[in-house]
Scaffold this motif. Structure first.
Motif, PDB file in Angstrom:
ATOM      1  N   LEU A 137     -44.261 -26.490  -3.223  1.00  0.00           N
ATOM      2  CA  LEU A 137     -45.599 -26.392  -3.808  1.00  0.00           C
ATOM      3  C   LEU A 137     -45.546 -26.086  -5.307  1.00  0.00           C
ATOM      4  CD1 LEU A 137     -47.490 -24.407  -1.011  1.00  0.00           C
ATOM      5  CD2 LEU A 137     -47.532 -26.870  -1.453  1.00  0.00           C
ATOM      6  N   LEU A 138     -44.487 -25.401  -5.762  1.00  0.00           N
ATOM      7  CA  LEU A 138     -44.353 -25.072  -7.177  1.00  0.00           C
ATOM      8  C   LEU A 138     -43.558 -26.167  -7.900  1.00  0.00           C
ATOM      9  CD1 LEU A 138     -43.624 -21.241  -6.926  1.00  0.00           C
ATOM     10  CD2 LEU A 138     -45.813 -22.375  -7.362  1.00  0.00           C
ATOM     11  N   PRO A 139     -43.825 -26.380  -9.192  1.00  0.00           N
ATOM     12  CA  PRO A 139     -43.262 -27.540  -9.908  1.00  0.00           C
ATOM     13  C   PRO A 139     -41.830 -27.353 -10.399  1.00  0.00           C
ATOM     14  CG  PRO A 139     -44.705 -26.326 -11.366  1.00  0.00           C
ATOM     15  CD  PRO A 139     -44.797 -25.635 -10.027  1.00  0.00           C
ATOM     16  N   TRP A 140     -40.974 -26.784  -9.594  1.00  0.00           N
ATOM     17  CA  TRP A 140     -39.554 -26.739  -9.971  1.00  0.00           C
ATOM     18  C   TRP A 140     -38.712 -26.915  -8.711  1.00  0.00           C
ATOM     19  CZ3 TRP A 140     -42.597 -22.349 -11.376  1.00  0.00           C
ATOM     20  CH2 TRP A 140     -42.576 -21.291 -10.457  1.00  0.00           C
ATOM     21  N   ALA A 141     -37.490 -27.337  -8.932  1.00  0.00           N
ATOM     22  CA  ALA A 141     -36.623 -27.703  -7.813  1.00  0.00           C
ATOM     23  C   ALA A 141     -36.097 -26.480  -7.081  1.00  0.00           C
ATOM     24  CB  ALA A 141     -35.446 -28.540  -8.322  1.00  0.00           C
ATOM     25  N   ALA A 142     -35.728 -26.688  -5.830  1.00  0.00           N
ATOM     26  CA  ALA A 142     -35.099 -25.631  -5.048  1.00  0.00           C
ATOM     27  C   ALA A 142     -33.679 -25.407  -5.555  1.00  0.00           C
ATOM     28  CB  ALA A 142     -35.077 -26.011  -3.574  1.00  0.00           C
ATOM     29  N   PRO A 143     -33.100 -24.223  -5.347  1.00  0.00           N
ATOM     30  CA  PRO A 143     -31.709 -23.971  -5.783  1.00  0.00           C
ATOM     31  C   PRO A 143     -30.737 -24.940  -5.124  1.00  0.00           C
ATOM     32  CG  PRO A 143     -32.808 -21.926  -5.154  1.00  0.00           C
ATOM     33  CD  PRO A 143     -33.707 -23.042  -4.716  1.00  0.00           C
ATOM     34  N   ASP A 144     -29.655 -25.230  -5.815  1.00  0.00           N
ATOM     35  CA  ASP A 144     -28.637 -26.115  -5.262  1.00  0.00           C
ATOM     36  C   ASP A 144     -28.017 -25.492  -4.017  1.00  0.00           C
ATOM     37  OD1 ASP A 144     -28.984 -27.958  -7.289  1.00  0.00           O
ATOM     38  OD2 ASP A 144     -27.482 -27.019  -8.581  1.00  0.00           O
ATOM     39  N   PRO A 145     -27.808 -26.291  -2.954  1.00  0.00           N
ATOM     40  CA  PRO A 145     -27.173 -25.761  -1.750  1.00  0.00           C
ATOM     41  C   PRO A 145     -25.821 -25.124  -2.062  1.00  0.00           C
ATOM     42  CG  PRO A 145     -28.050 -27.957  -1.343  1.00  0.00           C
ATOM     43  CD  PRO A 145     -28.166 -27.709  -2.821  1.00  0.00           C
ATOM     44  N   GLY A 146     -25.582 -23.955  -1.489  1.00  0.00           N
ATOM     45  CA  GLY A 146     -24.326 -23.244  -1.704  1.00  0.00           C
ATOM     46  C   GLY A 146     -24.347 -22.266  -2.848  1.00  0.00           C
ATOM     47  N   SER A 147     -25.393 -22.317  -3.695  1.00  0.00           N
ATOM     48  CA  SER A 147     -25.483 -21.383  -4.816  1.00  0.00           C
ATOM     49  C   SER A 147     -25.976 -20.024  -4.330  1.00  0.00           C
ATOM     50  CB  SER A 147     -26.430 -21.932  -5.886  1.00  0.00           C
ATOM     51  OG  SER A 147     -27.755 -22.025  -5.385  1.00  0.00           O
ATOM     52  N   THR A 148     -25.829 -19.010  -5.180  1.00  0.00           N
ATOM     53  CA  THR A 148     -26.279 -17.664  -4.819  1.00  0.00           C
ATOM     54  C   THR A 148     -27.784 -17.637  -4.590  1.00  0.00           C
ATOM     55  OG1 THR A 148     -24.483 -16.716  -6.139  1.00  0.00           O
ATOM     56  CG2 THR A 148     -26.304 -15.256  -5.546  1.00  0.00           C
ATOM     57  N   LEU A 149     -28.542 -18.350  -5.436  1.00  0.00           N
ATOM     58  CA  LEU A 149     -30.004 -18.387  -5.269  1.00  0.00           C
ATOM     59  C   LEU A 149     -30.382 -19.019  -3.931  1.00  0.00           C
ATOM     60  CD1 LEU A 149     -31.395 -19.376  -8.797  1.00  0.00           C
ATOM     61  CD2 LEU A 149     -31.671 -17.192  -7.594  1.00  0.00           C
ATOM     62  N   ALA A 150     -29.629 -20.043  -3.515  1.00  0.00           N
ATOM     63  CA  ALA A 150     -29.929 -20.701  -2.240  1.00  0.00           C
ATOM     64  C   ALA A 150     -29.694 -19.755  -1.065  1.00  0.00           C
ATOM     65  CB  ALA A 150     -29.078 -21.954  -2.082  1.00  0.00           C
ATOM     66  N   LEU A 151     -28.714 -18.852  -1.190  1.00  0.00           N
ATOM     67  CA  LEU A 151     -28.459 -17.886  -0.126  1.00  0.00           C
ATOM     68  C   LEU A 151     -29.560 -16.835  -0.046  1.00  0.00           C
ATOM     69  CD1 LEU A 151     -24.617 -17.288  -0.584  1.00  0.00           C
ATOM     70  CD2 LEU A 151     -25.730 -18.565   1.243  1.00  0.00           C
ATOM     71  N   VAL A 152     -30.189 -16.542  -1.189  1.00  0.00           N
ATOM     72  CA  VAL A 152     -31.226 -15.508  -1.229  1.00  0.00           C
ATOM     73  C   VAL A 152     -32.594 -16.086  -0.901  1.00  0.00           C
ATOM     74  CG1 VAL A 152     -32.398 -13.837  -2.714  1.00  0.00           C
ATOM     75  CG2 VAL A 152     -29.914 -14.144  -2.893  1.00  0.00           C
ATOM     76  N   PHE A 153     -32.943 -17.195  -1.571  1.00  0.00           N
ATOM     77  CA  PHE A 153     -34.246 -17.831  -1.352  1.00  0.00           C
ATOM     78  C   PHE A 153     -34.085 -18.902  -0.276  1.00  0.00           C
ATOM     79  CE2 PHE A 153     -34.420 -16.236  -5.723  1.00  0.00           C
ATOM     80  CZ  PHE A 153     -35.596 -15.484  -5.665  1.00  0.00           C
ATOM     81  N   VAL A 154     -34.098 -18.485   0.965  1.00  0.00           N
ATOM     82  CA  VAL A 154     -33.810 -19.382   2.082  1.00  0.00           C
ATOM     83  C   VAL A 154     -34.970 -20.333   2.328  1.00  0.00           C
ATOM     84  CG1 VAL A 154     -32.249 -17.764   3.189  1.00  0.00           C
ATOM     85  CG2 VAL A 154     -34.687 -17.690   3.728  1.00  0.00           C
ATOM     86  N   GLY A 155     -34.702 -21.359   3.137  1.00  0.00           N
ATOM     87  CA  GLY A 155     -35.696 -22.354   3.463  1.00  0.00           C
ATOM     88  C   GLY A 155     -36.463 -22.015   4.725  1.00  0.00           C
ATOM     89  N   ILE A 156     -37.292 -22.960   5.153  1.00  0.00           N
ATOM     90  CA  ILE A 156     -38.183 -22.718   6.286  1.00  0.00           C
ATOM     91  C   ILE A 156     -37.423 -22.629   7.596  1.00  0.00           C
ATOM     92  CG2 ILE A 156     -38.667 -25.168   6.686  1.00  0.00           C
ATOM     93  CD1 ILE A 156     -41.588 -24.282   7.302  1.00  0.00           C
ATOM     94  N   LEU A 157     -36.334 -23.394   7.748  1.00  0.00           N
ATOM     95  CA  LEU A 157     -35.575 -23.343   8.999  1.00  0.00           C
ATOM     96  C   LEU A 157     -34.901 -21.987   9.204  1.00  0.00           C
ATOM     97  CD1 LEU A 157     -33.963 -26.914   9.243  1.00  0.00           C
ATOM     98  CD2 LEU A 157     -35.945 -26.012  10.470  1.00  0.00           C
ATOM     99  N   PRO A 158     -34.202 -21.422   8.206  1.00  0.00           N
ATOM    100  CA  PRO A 158     -33.653 -20.078   8.398  1.00  0.00           C
ATOM    101  C   PRO A 158     -34.725 -19.021   8.671  1.00  0.00           C
ATOM    102  CG  PRO A 158     -32.588 -21.141   6.545  1.00  0.00           C
ATOM    103  CD  PRO A 158     -33.724 -22.028   6.947  1.00  0.00           C
ATOM    104  N   ILE A 159     -35.915 -19.167   8.054  1.00  0.00           N
ATOM    105  CA  ILE A 159     -37.001 -18.216   8.335  1.00  0.00           C
ATOM    106  C   ILE A 159     -37.424 -18.307   9.790  1.00  0.00           C
ATOM    107  CG2 ILE A 159     -39.416 -17.682   7.837  1.00  0.00           C
ATOM    108  CD1 ILE A 159     -38.883 -18.475   4.937  1.00  0.00           C
ATOM    109  N   LEU A 160     -37.583 -19.534  10.299  1.00  0.00           N
ATOM    110  CA  LEU A 160     -37.933 -19.710  11.718  1.00  0.00           C
ATOM    111  C   LEU A 160     -36.837 -19.161  12.617  1.00  0.00           C
ATOM    112  CD1 LEU A 160     -39.485 -23.312  11.663  1.00  0.00           C
ATOM    113  CD2 LEU A 160     -40.690 -21.118  11.871  1.00  0.00           C
TER     114      LEU A 160
END
Length: 606
Positions: free
Chosen positions: A494-517
């Motif tokens: 929804l926000l105008p910037w890309a998601a963190p690259d897979p495997g990066s530290t930000l990707a581990l912290v800001f998880v996606g919808i599947l890990p939340i479920l």
């Protein structure tokens, strides 16, 4: 289940969590690959294999030619390769198959992504090629046989296609005539027929060989404990696997001039290199041969060899030998078809793991479901439902036992009060209570333990199966072999910037919808039972779903889909079975109680 069993299970679970967290946060260090394009890193014998192939004692000398520097690896004249699934070329210098690209597969799912390169020539930075030749025996010197840099001539054909083979020829100074005919089918199998004609006046001998050489480790090496990458070989029905990381630890064999492992194959076999999704393999004919895995420390070259028995040729006599080369994707059906055509146990080149007796049927079922449904995401969900149905008798027994144990909790508390600190008396009265009520506390744990190999087998299948590579599900989930592409970081797009690259530290912290479920499903499953009375256990159980949510966010989406489905079905089964046994889980009540503050008197002393 008594406190000791509870503590044992908690300790086991925590140990597993710690190990997984360690692998995620502290992966094995990646050694920098030597840049083969750097002139300082290329030795004078750059174009040669790591060491020269050996033959049977008392026959060929074991040495190929010692050519001049290979200065034209990428500029040498070439014969094009063009088939429905492959494109590339054969270098006339050495007659190598050293440039090969897969037409059907791209590096990633981006529209402008390049096609996957299987083989690359020397001088491109990550050389990877096949090489064939003859080791000189009696009556011959190194210059009398074709070597790694021999300049071949095209005798027949101008382009290698699935309908038209190409024949190369070379005449040695001694007058021997060598020919090499290369053909390829419509998939990934080459057939290389080498022949030699003795036009001299005396008997000679030579040993034909095939080599696969790789300069440095693959650039996309996963280095993950569940995946084998490196040498894969079959020798008379016995599978052998050597990781790239283990090859520098092989024994130094003076006769080979490098670190090597040698196996004599009596009847049938094959040897090559396997990566996550790709493989290059030498498959000699139905005769015995020497199978060699090598590593050259000085030049960082990995190598596999198939050295056939020495052949003797009388004057005027000709001999030939045929070797197949598989170079392509590890597609299940394609590899199975080659096995049916006579390549012994070729399906075992796929990394099935220790639980192969489970991973093979699980993959077969997933493959059949995918062919029926046509969507890998829904196929994984259907597979999970089927496996849960098969395991339902075990689950039913486990949940019934758990329900009965819940009914006995008031009686257990009374026994603890009466026994006090007398542990032996407590154990005796507990066993008497179990016997009276016909309850076996172990029956609730054993079915769960029996499901662990199935869980790991399914995990293995989803991680290694080629069929999950770039397999779409729906919406943003267009590659189930990669982590969830959505992220809290951009509010799931929804926000105008890309998601963190897979495997990066930000990707581990800001998880996606599947890990939340996944975290929510684990949390709800946990709330079927009241929180433990012990504050430490209560804290551990409270944090566990969310620890797993962040930890597993970097895993393949297909695997997370399985976990969510499995947790949802498990929750439903456990809830309905417990109610059928008279125990009514208070899920929402347990959730509310989890947010209540612990009274000061109940807090553990510091």
């Amino acid at each position: 289940m008594d406190d000791q069993n509870k503590n044992l299970l908690i300790a086991t679970g925590l140990s597993f969590v710690v190990i997984l967290i360690w692998f995620v946060l502290f992966p094995p260090p990646e050694e920098p690959a030597q840049d083969q394009a750097d002139p300082a890193a290329i030795t004078q014998t750059e174009g040669q294999p790591a060491t020269t192939p050996s033959t049977a004692p008392g026959s060929a000398s074991g040495d190929t030619a010692s050519p001049a520097p290979d200065t034209a690896a990428t500029d040498t004249p070439r014969v094009p390769i063009d088939t429905p699934r492959l494109e590339g070329s054969i270098a006339l210098a050495g007659g190598r198959i050293d440039a090969l690209t897969l037409k059907d597969y791209t590096v990633d799912i981006d529209e402008d992504s390049p096609n996957v390169e299987i083989l690359e020539p020397v001088g491109t930075g990550h050389a990877y090629y096949t090489l064939f030749g003859w080791a000189p025996g009696s009556g011959l010197s190194a210059s009398d046989v074709p070597g790694p840099n021999t300049e071949w001539q095209v005798a027949e054909g101008d382009t290698l296609t699935s309908d038209s083979p190409v024949t190369l020829s070379w005449e040695s100074p001694a007058g021997l005539v060598f020919r090499r005919t290369v053909s390829v089918d419509e998939d990934f199998m080459f057939t290389v027929t080498q022949s030699v004609e003795n036009t001299g006046e005396s008997e000679i001998s030579a040993a034909p060989y095939g080599i696969i050489a790789r300069h440095g480790e693959p650039v996309d090496l996963k280095n993950f404990f569940v995946l084998h990458e490196g040498v894969v070989a079959m020798a008379d029905g016995k599978l052998n696997e050597i990781d790239y990381s283990d090859m520098p630890d092989m024994d130094m064999l003076p006769s080979e001039g490098a670190r090597a492992e040698v196996t004599q194959v009596s009847e049938t076999g094959w040897i090559g290199f396997t990566d996550h999704y790709w493989m290059t393999t030498l498959i000699p004919g139905d005769t015995g041969f020497k199978q060699v895995s090598k590593y050259d420390d000085s030049r960082d070259i990995y190598q596999t060899e198939a050295v056939m028995p020495t052949m003797s040729l009388a004057p005027g006599e000709s001999r030939e030998v045929t070797t197949q080369v598989f170079a392509g994707a590890k597609e299940y059906e394609t590899i199975r078809d080659y096995q049916q055509q006579g390549v012994d146990r070729f399906i075992d080149s796929i990394d099935w793991g220790w639980f192969f007796f489970l991973t093979k049927p699980i993959f077969w079922l997933l493959h059949q479901l995918h062919q029926l449904i046509g969507n890998m995401g829904w196929s994984i969900i259907a597979l999970t439902v089927i496996l849960k149905a098969i395991l339902f008798p075990l689950a039913f027994k486990s949940y019934v036992s758990m329900a009965k144990m819940k009914e006995l909790q008031p009686e257990m508390e009374k026994l603890k009060e009466r026994a006090g600190d007398d542990r032996q008396k407590l154990q005796q009265e507990m066993m008497a209570l179990y016997k009276k009520e016909k309850v076996n506390p172990a029956s609730g744990c054993l079915p769960i333990l029996l499901q662990i190999p199935i869980f790991f087998s399914l995990y293995k299948v989803i991680f290694v199966a080629f069929e999950l590579r770039q397999a779409p599900w729906f919406g943003p989930f267009q590659d189930l072999s990669t982590p969830d592409p959505t992220s809290i970081y951009n509010l799931f797009g929804l926000l105008p910037w890309a998601a963190p690259d897979p495997g990066s530290t930000l990707a581990l912290v800001f998880v996606g919808i599947l890990p939340i479920l996944l975290g929510i499903s684990m949390f709800l499953q946990q709330k079927l039972n009241p929180a433990p009375a012990d504050p430490t256990q209560k804290m551990i159980f409270a944090w566990m779903p969310w620890v797993f949510m962040f930890m597993l966010g970097g895993f393949a989406s297909g695997l997370v889909v399985y976990w969510i489905t499995n947790n949802t079905i498990t929750f439903t089964q456990q809830y309905l079975i417990m109610r059928s046994q008279g125990y009514k889980p208070d899920v929402f009540g347990n959730i509310r109680s989890g947010f209540k503050r612990t009274p000061k008197d109940d807090k553990p002393a510091k």
